[in-house]
Design a protein around this motif. Structure first.
Motif, PDB file in Angstrom:
ATOM      1  N   ALA A  29       0.857  -1.187   0.000  1.00 12.02           N
ATOM      2  CA  ALA A  29       0.000   0.000   0.000  1.00 12.02           C
ATOM      3  C   ALA A  29       0.897   1.241   0.000  1.00 12.02           C
ATOM      4  CB  ALA A  29      -0.895  -0.004   1.231  1.00 12.02           C
TER       5      ALA A  29
ATOM      6  N   VAL B   9      -9.740   0.619   1.950  1.00 13.52           N
ATOM      7  CA  VAL B   9      -9.975   0.008   0.644  1.00 13.52           C
ATOM      8  C   VAL B   9     -11.377   0.386   0.192  1.00 13.52           C
ATOM      9  CG1 VAL B   9     -10.106  -2.132  -0.642  1.00 13.52           C
ATOM     10  CG2 VAL B   9      -8.440  -1.883   1.206  1.00 13.52           C
TER      11      VAL B   9
ATOM     12  N   CYS C  15     -12.095  -3.271  -4.788  1.00 11.72           N
ATOM     13  CA  CYS C  15     -11.016  -4.133  -5.278  1.00 11.72           C
ATOM     14  C   CYS C  15     -11.594  -5.366  -5.947  1.00 11.72           C
ATOM     15  CB  CYS C  15     -10.100  -4.546  -4.118  1.00 11.72           C
ATOM     16  SG  CYS C  15     -10.956  -5.403  -2.789  1.00 11.72           S
TER      17      CYS C  15
ATOM     18  N   LEU D 118      -6.819  -2.542  -6.863  1.00  7.11           N
ATOM     19  CA  LEU D 118      -7.081  -2.154  -5.477  1.00  7.11           C
ATOM     20  C   LEU D 118      -7.193  -0.636  -5.471  1.00  7.11           C
ATOM     21  CD1 LEU D 118      -7.175  -2.958  -2.451  1.00  7.11           C
ATOM     22  CD2 LEU D 118      -4.728  -2.557  -2.396  1.00  7.11           C
TER      23      LEU D 118
ATOM     24  N   LYS E  11      -4.798  -9.406  -0.450  1.00  8.30           N
ATOM     25  CA  LYS E  11      -4.750  -9.781   0.967  1.00  8.30           C
ATOM     26  C   LYS E  11      -5.709  -8.941   1.796  1.00  8.30           C
ATOM     27  CE  LYS E  11       0.234 -10.600   0.788  1.00  8.30           C
ATOM     28  NZ  LYS E  11       0.327 -12.034   0.560  1.00  8.30           N
ATOM     29  N   VAL E  12      -6.384  -7.975   1.156  1.00  7.17           N
ATOM     30  CA  VAL E  12      -7.316  -7.120   1.892  1.00  7.17           C
ATOM     31  C   VAL E  12      -8.659  -7.114   1.166  1.00  7.17           C
ATOM     32  CG1 VAL E  12      -5.613  -5.596   2.938  1.00  7.17           C
ATOM     33  CG2 VAL E  12      -6.399  -5.135   0.629  1.00  7.17           C
TER      34      VAL E  12
ATOM     35  N   VAL F  83      -5.918  -0.021   5.363  1.00  2.93           N
ATOM     36  CA  VAL F  83      -4.568  -0.529   5.094  1.00  2.93           C
ATOM     37  C   VAL F  83      -3.555   0.479   5.623  1.00  2.93           C
ATOM     38  CG1 VAL F  83      -5.122  -1.922   3.080  1.00  2.93           C
ATOM     39  CG2 VAL F  83      -4.598   0.484   2.786  1.00  2.93           C
TER      40      VAL F  83
ATOM     41  N   GLN G  99       1.961  -1.755   3.858  1.00  5.19           N
ATOM     42  CA  GLN G  99       1.434  -3.091   4.150  1.00  5.19           C
ATOM     43  C   GLN G  99       1.344  -3.902   2.852  1.00  5.19           C
ATOM     44  OE1 GLN G  99      -2.372  -2.907   6.170  1.00  5.19           O
ATOM     45  NE2 GLN G  99      -2.903  -4.951   5.477  1.00  5.19           N
TER      46      GLN G  99
ATOM     47  N   VAL H 145      -0.295  -5.877   0.162  1.00  5.87           N
ATOM     48  CA  VAL H 145      -1.725  -5.966  -0.107  1.00  5.87           C
ATOM     49  C   VAL H 145      -2.069  -6.921  -1.239  1.00  5.87           C
ATOM     50  CG1 VAL H 145      -2.459  -3.742   0.822  1.00  5.87           C
ATOM     51  CG2 VAL H 145      -1.489  -3.842  -1.465  1.00  5.87           C
TER      52      VAL H 145
END
Lengths: 462, 701
Positions: free
Chosen positions: B383, B389, B392, B414, B435-436, B442, B446, B448
């Motif tokens: 990120a 978010v 996505c 995203l 992953k999110v 976020v 990180q 993502v």
């Protein structure tokens, strides 16, 4: 008139029925007349045979590929060049130019790194045998000592007390990952609580500061899951001791152990299938580190630096050993034997690898099972137990590849002298990075007592 | 009367012409006694206004503005009506009203759109009170100045300036002009231009007969030009044009007001200024896109100060024109398409970056026929900002190399909501790599997702842009990468801000945290030094201390009262906003640290601190003021090396200011000890030399 075909010596090959061979015989004619654009014949003419040849390009490529693989997957990565893998000055210098620290395991290696110009604080000092003097020097010069046992810890406590210095230290740990044999003779055992005791002892000493944890699983590790297990164990231990003692672990050193593209004896799959690529190691290791690190980031703590002591996977494929055929033999069991001028005194790793062997000219005739012997009058001097090769002539050269790891450090002057090592630069220049040994090399450290000077005082023996 | 009250009351005078210093107020106060009745009523009203604010328990931030509005009310009444007990009682009441109304209007306008209350309270209160006054007070009135003072056209301008204080005399105007000049040269220029332009328009619209009225009301044009051109907006071409537009509006309102005055006897007072200024500011505040002029409604200041801040902000990339984002990956990648790119980064989507990973000039190993051959394929994507978010997806397959999928242009993506209408898009992600999920927040950096090749992506790469609006593919807005190492044509350089071009390599500097720990300035920390100017002489003890202000700003202050705010985050330490008294050592320390990135691998960077931090002799100070009448910034280049022997980082700064064809140059050197922070400072300028050494290890209290 048609062109005459070259005459090929006749070969008698027994028919073996009922046996199958999955891979078939090697019909491909593989040969390479030069290394990095330099003709092998020219190299041998100039520098003699046998000859070690290092490719600077491959060495740098390997180092960069490894760095890229890890640095694009984890933000904080540090490489420490494992001196014992290959401590030729030229090799170490290339690795340092590529940004590596030095990782040494003895006082001699430590001094070699210092002599090359590596500052003490860029040296990781490992190994089970560090003398008091070596520890004092390392502490004074700011090297990072990774403690192997309690007696070393006591010695460091004493050094800290007498010098009044604050010393950052790391602990080597051993534990069972379930994937590899535990090398429990090195470091402090985790399961028994020995490691925790050592941590508490360090925490109780105001002059020692625990900044890192080190673990080395072993060598030629083909399953990346071993590293995942290692990291999870290390991370758990790190979090636990940070919570208990309030220390801040700055780095996790996961040692080395990455496989090179060499064929380990007894491994069924060819190396390109058996050995993970640098990217595959990096994927497994960094994914585990990042996953474990998320809670740490949320707690506002920095991610630990990942320290890698990769040696073999970087240097192995960058070096070759060129040998010459001295003689051909027919063995009583029908196999052919070939005597070479380079043996296992130079190529120690021939004991556990089937090194790739490449002729330097196209060979005519059928490939047949051949044993490659070295020049020693020792039964164990076998360079390859079995390799499919066509007929070779006396004076032909054979190139053994992936010999960069451990040979230039474990080779010995036994029966024969050690040959020259050359490095081919990226521009194609050939530099001798270690001269061939001469009689002087062997005799100069010797001292002959005066009473032994006269060899035949009673005249020459009959 | 307390010192505070005196400063507040005189500040009220200075405030009318946006000057800060009470001395300017004192000068103007004295000048208003040119019309004694107005002068007395004004001073009384100002005192009452200040006291009302003070004793009502209003915010101290309001004291001056209350005094200012009350002052104007008093001046207006005193100028029109003869001095009497009845008038004074009215003035007292009107001053209280004006003070309270100022507080109410300030609150109201701030809530509406962070707008300033200006002298709106004065206008309303004065109109109301003048009706009351007409009931039983005989009208006195102002007498116009007789003889020429400086001759036209200066007399006209100075009369207008004096009229701001209901003293339409060129001499008073001259005093006011002097006050303005002391506080800001640029404001004086704006005052002249605003007057000329506004007066011409007014006379053109209202006829020649309105000439005198145009002069008396001319302060409206002056104040409008000053407010819009240099107080509430950063000075520049755009704010100048906005100021002139405001002046035109003010002239129109003044023309209308002239008619109303003729027919009904109602003066328009400062209404043209207040209405025009509020109109322009309110309209500009409604812009959806950032742009010029840049408004500074939260922190109005003298134009020179605003310019100084703007230059520093531009050098550090914090001027609000573009969004700062971090790198969305680990390690060094290459830009395969930059802003205004040749492939797809065009028109509404021109502010975008494509990244891929190359080794020896190629993005893939072997033949590049498989996605896995591409170095960047599958690498973690991070990120680049902290946010939530917004949307996505990651169900689209990755294209084989060479293929594109145009139905889903962005592929797997995203979209992170940054703030307001700003969104950050990462596109062409790998299938099933997210992953999110939508709605989650976020953190910066990180992991993502993974880099892929979905959507309009012939080869694996990562697309990054900042867009205006939530809809996928909304128009993009400018952004920049902050704190990156850019490799372009064999040169690797650290940049505080960068918009890399196609082919450049970009990487985040490695941070081991040692510099960050060494330079950490927790609240309560004291830095003690012994200082010596010259190579011999007395060592003097000095101390700097870290603190946090009521509003949460962290600042460093010296034992001599100088102070500077600083920002300390995970990537750098940056000082700005130097206030307080003169302190040579403090300024040298500030210049030596300036903005300091924490990356241990960062060796060189640039900054643009204000030139007033240089330790100048009075003569040099005059020369600088002459050649840089609107203030100046230094060209500061920093280098940092690790001194192995001393065990410190040595940060040297070269600070250059061009003056009269030559240049003034200062060299600073700061030693940063890993355990003790800034331990030694050396500075050299010409033959002068300073040396400061940490006298006690930084102690935390």
């Amino acid at each position: 008139m048609s062109d005459r075909k070259a005459w090929v010596k006749p070969t008698i090959t027994p028919h073996r029925t009922g046996l199958s061979n999955k891979f078939g015989s090697n019909h491909r004619q593989q040969w390479a007349a030069d290394i990095e654009g330099v003709p092998v014949a020219e190299l041998l003419a100039r520098h003699g045979s046998p000859l070690f040849v290092i490719s600077e390009r491959v060495l740098r490529d390997n180092a960069r590929r490894l760095r890229r693989a890890f640095s694009t997957r984890y933000p904080r990565v540090r490489f420490a060049w494992s001196y014992k893998t290959n401590y030729l000055g030229a090799v170490c210098a290339v690795m340092h130019q590529e940004g590596a620290w030095a990782e040494v395991v003895s006082e001699f290696e430590y001094r070699k790194a210092r002599a090359l110009g590596v500052p003490g604080e860029r040296i990781v000092f490992n190994g089970p045998c560090k003398s008091r003097g070596a520890l004092e020097t390392a502490v004074a010069e700011g090297a990072l000592v990774q403690i192997d046992h309690l007696d070393e810890l006591y010695a460091l406590e004493d050094v800290a007390r007498t010098t009044g210095r604050s010393i950052p230290v790391a602990l080597r740990l051993n534990f069972d990952t379930g994937y590899t044999e535990t090398w429990s003779r090195f470091g402090f055992n985790l399961e028994s609580g020995q490691a925790l005791d050592a941590v508490r002892r360090i925490a109780a000493n105001a002059r020692l500061r625990l900044v890192g944890l080190h673990s080395h699983l072993g060598t030629f590790i083909l399953d990346t899951r071993a590293y995942v297990a290692q990291i999870n164990t290390l991370y758990g231990f790190m979090e636990a001791i940070e919570a208990e003692t309030g220390c801040l672990i700055e780095y996790l050193d996961i040692g080395g152990g990455f496989a090179s593209q060499n064929a380990l004896q007894g491994i069924y799959l060819p190396p390109e299938q058996a050995a993970p690529s640098p990217e595959q190691y990096a994927d497994a290791i960094c994914t585990a580190l990042l996953a474990a690190g998320q809670t740490r980031l949320r707690a506002g703590k920095p991610l630990p630096v990942l320290v890698l002591e990769t040696g073999r996977a970087v240097v192995d494929s960058a070096e070759m050993l060129v040998t010459r055929v001295v003689a051909n033999k027919r063995l009583p069991d029908g196999r052919r034997g070939v005597v070479l001028d380079g043996g296992i005194n130079l190529l120690f790793t021939a004991l556990w690898y089937n090194h790739a062997v490449m002729p330097t000219r196209p060979l005519e005739g059928l490939a047949e099972e051949t044993v490659l012997y070295g020049p020693l009058c020792m039964n164990i001097d076998v360079m390859r137990q079995s390799v499919m090769l066509p007929q070779l002539d006396v004076g032909d050269s054979l190139v053994f590849s992936h010999v960069g790891a451990y040979n230039n450090t474990q080779w010995m002057q036994f029966i024969t002298l050690r040959p020259a090592v050359v490095m081919i630069s990226e521009s194609g220049a050939v530099d001798v990075v270690r001269e061939a040994e001469t009689l002087e090399t062997v005799t100069s450290p010797e001292n002959l007592p005066e009473r032994l000077m006269e060899l035949f005082p009673g005249g020459l023996p009959d | 009367m307390s010192k505070d009250a005196l400063r507040g009351i005189l500040g009220g005078y200075a405030n009318v012409v946006f000057a800060g210093h009470p001395a300017v107020g004192a000068l103007i106060c004295a000048a208003t006694f040119a019309h004694p009745s107005a002068g007395v009523a004004g001073l009384l009203a100002a005192a009452i206004g200040w006291s009302t604010a003070r004793w009502s328990g209003l915010s101290p931030l309001l004291y001056r503005l209350c005094a200012c509005n009350a002052l104007l009310t008093g001046l207006a009444l005193g100028a029109v009506f003869p001095l009497s007990l009845a008038l004074l009682s009215l003035v007292v009441t009107a001053a209280v009203m004006a003070a309270w109304l100022t507080a109410v209007l300030t609150d109201l306008l701030w809530r509406i759109g962070r707008l300033p209350a200006l002298s709106l309270a004065f206008v309303l209160v004065t109109l109301a009170v003048s009706f009351a006054a007409h009931a039983n007070l005989g009208v006195g009135g102002i007498e116009a100045a007789g003889a020429d003072f400086l001759g036209q056209p200066w007399d006209g301008f100075l009369t207008a300036l004096g009229s701001a204080f209901f003293s339409p005399y060129p001499a008073v105007g001259l005093a006011v002009l002097a006050g303005i000049l002391v506080s800001s040269r640029y404001l004086a220029i704006l005052a002249v231009t605003g007057y000329v332009f506004g007066h011409l328009l007014f006379v053109f619209w209202a006829g020649d007969g309105a000439e005198m009225m145009g002069r008396w009301g001319g302060f409206n044009f002056i104040l409008t030009a000053m407010a819009l051109g240099g107080i509430f907006a950063v000075p520049g071409v755009a704010s100048f044009l906005a100021a002139m537009a405001g002046v035109a509006v003010a002239a129109l309102v003044a023309t209308a007001g002239f008619r109303v005055f003729l027919d009904f006897g109602l003066p328009s007072l400062a209404l043209p200024f207040v209405s025009a200024t509020l109109l322009v500011l309110a309209a500009l505040r409604l812009r959806v896109a950032d742009g010029s002029p840049v408004l500074v409604l939260e922190r109005p200041d003298a134009p020179e100060k605003l310019l100084e801040k703007a230059r520093l902000a531009r050098a550090r990339g914090t001027d609000g024109r573009a969004v700062a984002v971090a790198l969305p990956f680990f390690g060094e990648w290459q830009v395969s398409q930059g802003f205004e790119g040749s492939h797809t980064h065009q028109q509404a989507w021109r502010h975008a970056l494509d990244f891929e990973l190359r080794a020896d000039g190629r993005a893939f190993r072997d033949a590049g026929k498989d996605l896995g051959d591409y170095y960047c394929f599958g690498l973690p994507v991070l990120a680049p900002v902290a946010g939530r978010v917004a949307a996505c997806r990651d169900d689209l397959p990755d294209n084989p190399p060479g293929e594109t999928e145009l139905r889903h242009n962005w592929g797997n993506y995203l979209l992170i909501h940054l703030y307001g209408t700003r969104y950050v898009l990462l596109a062409h992600l790998r299938q099933h790599s997210l992953k999110v999920r939508a709605g989650e927040s976020v953190g910066l950096g990180q992991p993502v997702a993974a880099c892929g090749s979905s959507g309009r992506s012939p080869v694996p790469h990562l697309h990054l842009h900042v867009q205006e609006g939530e809809a996928l593919g909304s128009p993009t807005v400018p952004f920049f990468l902050s704190c990156v190492i850019v490799s372009a044509s064999d040169e690797r350089k650290f940049r505080l801000t960068s918009v890399p071009s196609s082919g450049d390599g970009v990487a985040a500097p490695a941070r081991e945290g040692k510099l960050a720990r060494a330079l950490h300035l927790p609240t309560g920390k004291k830095l003690a030094y012994r200082l010596r100017a010259g190579s011999e002489g007395e060592w003097r003890q000095r101390e700097l201390s870290c603190d946090t202000s009521l509003l949460g700003l962290r600042y460093l202050s010296s034992d001599q009262g100088a102070r500077a705010v600083f920002e300390e985050n995970s990537t750098l330490l940056a000082f700005y906003d130097r206030t307080g008294g003169k302190d040579e050592f403090f300024d040298l320390w500030l210049l030596a640290v300036g903005v300091t990135p924490f990356g241990e691998t960062v060796h060189a960077w640039e900054d643009a601190p204000p030139a007033r931090l240089l330790p100048l002799s009075p003569l040099e100070r005059c020369a600088v003021a002459l050649f840089h009448p609107f203030g100046a910034s230094l060209k500061s280049s920093y280098r940092r090396t690790w001194d192995q022997k001393a065990g410190v980082w040595r940060q040297t700064g070269t600070h250059v200011l061009g003056v009269a064809g030559g240049e003034l140059s200062l060299r600073t050197e700061m030693d940063v000890d890993p355990a003790r922070g800034c331990v030694a400072l050396t500075a050299d300028m010409g033959k002068r030399h300073w040396r400061a050494e940490s006298s006690v290890a930084g102690t935390d209290s």
